[in-house]
Scaffold this active site. Structure first.
Site, short mmCIF file in Angstrom:
data_model
loop_
_atom_site.label_atom_id
_atom_site.label_comp_id
_atom_site.label_asym_id
_atom_site.label_seq_id
_atom_site.Cartn_x
_atom_site.Cartn_y
_atom_site.Cartn_z
N GLU A 157 0.84 -1.20 0.00
CA GLU A 157 0.00 0.00 0.00
C GLU A 157 0.87 1.25 0.00
O GLU A 157 1.25 1.78 1.04
CB GLU A 157 -0.95 0.01 1.21
CG GLU A 157 -1.96 1.14 1.12
CD GLU A 157 -2.99 1.10 2.23
OE1 GLU A 157 -4.02 1.79 2.10
OE2 GLU A 157 -2.77 0.39 3.23
N HIS A 184 0.07 6.34 -1.24
CA HIS A 184 -0.80 6.35 -0.06
C HIS A 184 -1.16 7.82 0.16
O HIS A 184 -1.66 8.47 -0.75
CB HIS A 184 -0.12 5.71 1.15
CG HIS A 184 -1.09 5.47 2.28
ND1 HIS A 184 -1.08 6.19 3.45
CD2 HIS A 184 -2.13 4.61 2.37
CE1 HIS A 184 -2.07 5.78 4.23
NE2 HIS A 184 -2.73 4.81 3.60
N HIS A 230 -6.27 5.72 -3.21
CA HIS A 230 -5.34 6.70 -2.63
C HIS A 230 -4.67 7.59 -3.69
O HIS A 230 -4.07 8.61 -3.34
CB HIS A 230 -4.25 6.06 -1.77
CG HIS A 230 -4.72 5.65 -0.41
ND1 HIS A 230 -5.04 6.56 0.57
CD2 HIS A 230 -4.92 4.43 0.13
CE1 HIS A 230 -5.41 5.91 1.66
NE2 HIS A 230 -5.36 4.61 1.43
N HIS A 251 -10.06 -0.17 -2.27
CA HIS A 251 -10.91 0.22 -1.14
C HIS A 251 -11.33 1.68 -1.28
O HIS A 251 -10.81 2.56 -0.62
CB HIS A 251 -10.22 -0.07 0.20
CG HIS A 251 -8.87 0.58 0.40
ND1 HIS A 251 -7.82 0.42 -0.48
CD2 HIS A 251 -8.39 1.36 1.40
CE1 HIS A 251 -6.78 1.08 -0.03
NE2 HIS A 251 -7.09 1.68 1.10
N ASP A 320 -11.46 -2.36 4.29
CA ASP A 320 -10.50 -1.49 4.98
C ASP A 320 -10.50 -1.68 6.49
O ASP A 320 -10.15 -0.77 7.23
CB ASP A 320 -10.74 -0.02 4.63
CG ASP A 320 -9.50 0.85 4.85
OD1 ASP A 320 -8.41 0.32 5.06
OD2 ASP A 320 -9.64 2.09 4.81
#
Length: 441
Positions: A157, A184, A230, A251, A320
């Site tokens: 991530e 991110h 993100h 997500h 998440d």
């Protein structure tokens, strides 16, 4: 005749009462049966099509709460978190994408080391527990279901975890990573985040640089899923237009229902549809209702809206859990997924649509990513390097031959010659001559 009439009249109230009682019992039984049948229907559907969830940050919590010491806990029952083996099984979760996340503050520092440590803890938890099984392909994922295992997929991530290095990306793939979010909450030197939390690597009109495109190309070649949750909308759009393979939002939810920058606007959903990609709906309350509280009905609104925009074949679930604080009432942990499926059934989603959402859509995307990989199998690993001026990292060592070392004047010339060879001797003599000249002047 008179006696029959009197008997009929006498028994009439009793007959009416019995009919009413039977009708009431039938009504109550039908009501109870319908309530239970929706719940049972949801569990039955999920037993046949168990969930593949796109995002869970349990590894992050293992570092925060236990410093990655798996020996201190039993993953069947873990306190202070929303995820453990028992609840995954209760929630019919057959595969979980476990995020490997390190804070953006590690960028240009020790992000790679921390990422390796997080990969280590995910690999350990998924190999040391028999209920888990580490998988690295779509076929392995399917096989894992047949063995009644919980499949573990590893996702990085944040692109800061590769330190702008394609060889590092390839090594992460070798360790089992099959997906990476390009950013991110911080920009990388080559991609832009949806967040303004960190004021780093600011660029104008260049949300995905040439090196960023090279990262996407190499992920396509490897068979690694590109994740644009993100990422800024501009970066996501650039990736969707550039990638040869399907892309996911692992997500994220609908911006039209909740106008949070982490969610996806309609125009970008349509681009995702063209890409045959996937949006895996985030259950975090702030992304669902744009406030700290939400409920299952509001979550279902996101599913309804996205289905109306681009169809059920483009939707998955990426809850998440462990990465956010605050989830809708009734969806507080990983055991509660059947409640969401029950709500969608009550909203007339078909079992075929929900089978797609639960797992078939993700399997399709994974298989298409692998198909692109196979098509690119003759392509050699990329040797593109990011320009140093784009990285701006003072901690990077630039590999070059060391400078000429000037030996002390009283050091033995023969030993210097032996160490440096004839060229070293010439340099030594030249230095000594220059020293004599300067002393003379």
């Amino acid at each position: 005749m008179n006696m029959l009439s009197r008997k009929t009249i006498k028994n009439a109230p009793s007959g009416i009462w019995m009919q009413s009682l039977v009708a009431l019992m039938v009504f109550c039984l039908c009501h109870l049966a319908s309530g239970y049948s929706e719940r049972d229907r949801a569990h039955d559907l999920m037993s046949r099509y168990p969930l593949i969830d796109g995002h869970n940050d349990l590894a992050l919590q293992l570092r925060i709460l236990h410093n990655n010491r798996l020996s201190q806990i039993d993953l069947h029952n873990v306190s202070k978190v929303a995820t453990d083996i028992s609840r995954l099984q209760a929630g019919h979760v057959q595969a979980q994408m476990f995020a490997v996340y390190v804070l953006c503050g590690a960028q240009q520092k020790d992000a790679v080391r921390l990422t390796l440590e997080q990969i280590d803890v995910v690999r350990r938890m998924c190999t040391e527990y028999q209920d888990f099984e580490l998988v690295t392909s779509a076929q392995e994922l399917k096989n894992s279901e047949m063995r009644h295992k919980i499949a573990c997929l590893i996702s990085v991530e944040g692109g800061h975890s590769i330190d702008s290095s394609l060889p590092t990306l390839r090594m992460l793939y070798q360790l089992g990573v099959r997906s990476m979010a390009l950013t991110h909450t911080c920009n990388t030197p080559w991609a832009e985040s949806s967040s303004k939390l960190y004021n780093v690597f600011q660029r104008q009109n260049n949300s995905l640089t040439e090196f960023g495109k090279a990262v996407v190309d190499e992920m396509n070649r490897l068979g690694m899923i590109v994740d644009v949750s993100h990422a800024s909308w501009d970066t996501a759009l650039a990736v969707l237009k550039h990638s040869k393979a399907s892309v996911i939002f692992s997500h994220s939810s609908s911006y039209s229902i909740c106008n949070h920058s982490r969610n996806v606007p309609d125009w970008l959903l349509h681009e995702l549809k063209k890409n045959r990609g996937l949006i895996m709906v985030n259950l975090h309350s702030n992304f669902i209702s744009c406030r700290d509280e939400a409920n299952i009905s509001r979550v279902a609104d996101h599913f309804d809206y996205i289905k109306k925009m681009i169809g059920a074949e483009s939707i998955g679930i990426g809850a998440d859990f462990e990465g956010a604080v605050g989830f809708p009432k009734g969806l507080e942990d990983v055991s509660k997924y059947p409640a969401l499926i029950q709500e969608l059934l009550q909203r007339n989603w078909t079992e075929n649509e929900l089978a797609d959402v639960l797992r078939r859509n993700f399997l399709r995307v994974f298989e298409e990513v692998e198909k692109v990989r196979d098509q690119l199998s003759s392509k050699r690993p990329s040797e593109i390097q990011i320009p140093l001026e784009e990285v701006q990292n003072p901690c990077r060592l630039v590999l070059r031959p060391p400078g000429v070392r000037v030996l002390p004047s009283d050091q033995n010339s023969s030993s210097a010659a032996a160490e440096h060879g004839s060229l070293g001797l010439l340099i030594l003599v030249a230095v000594q001559l220059l020293s004599i000249l300067f002393v003379t002047e």
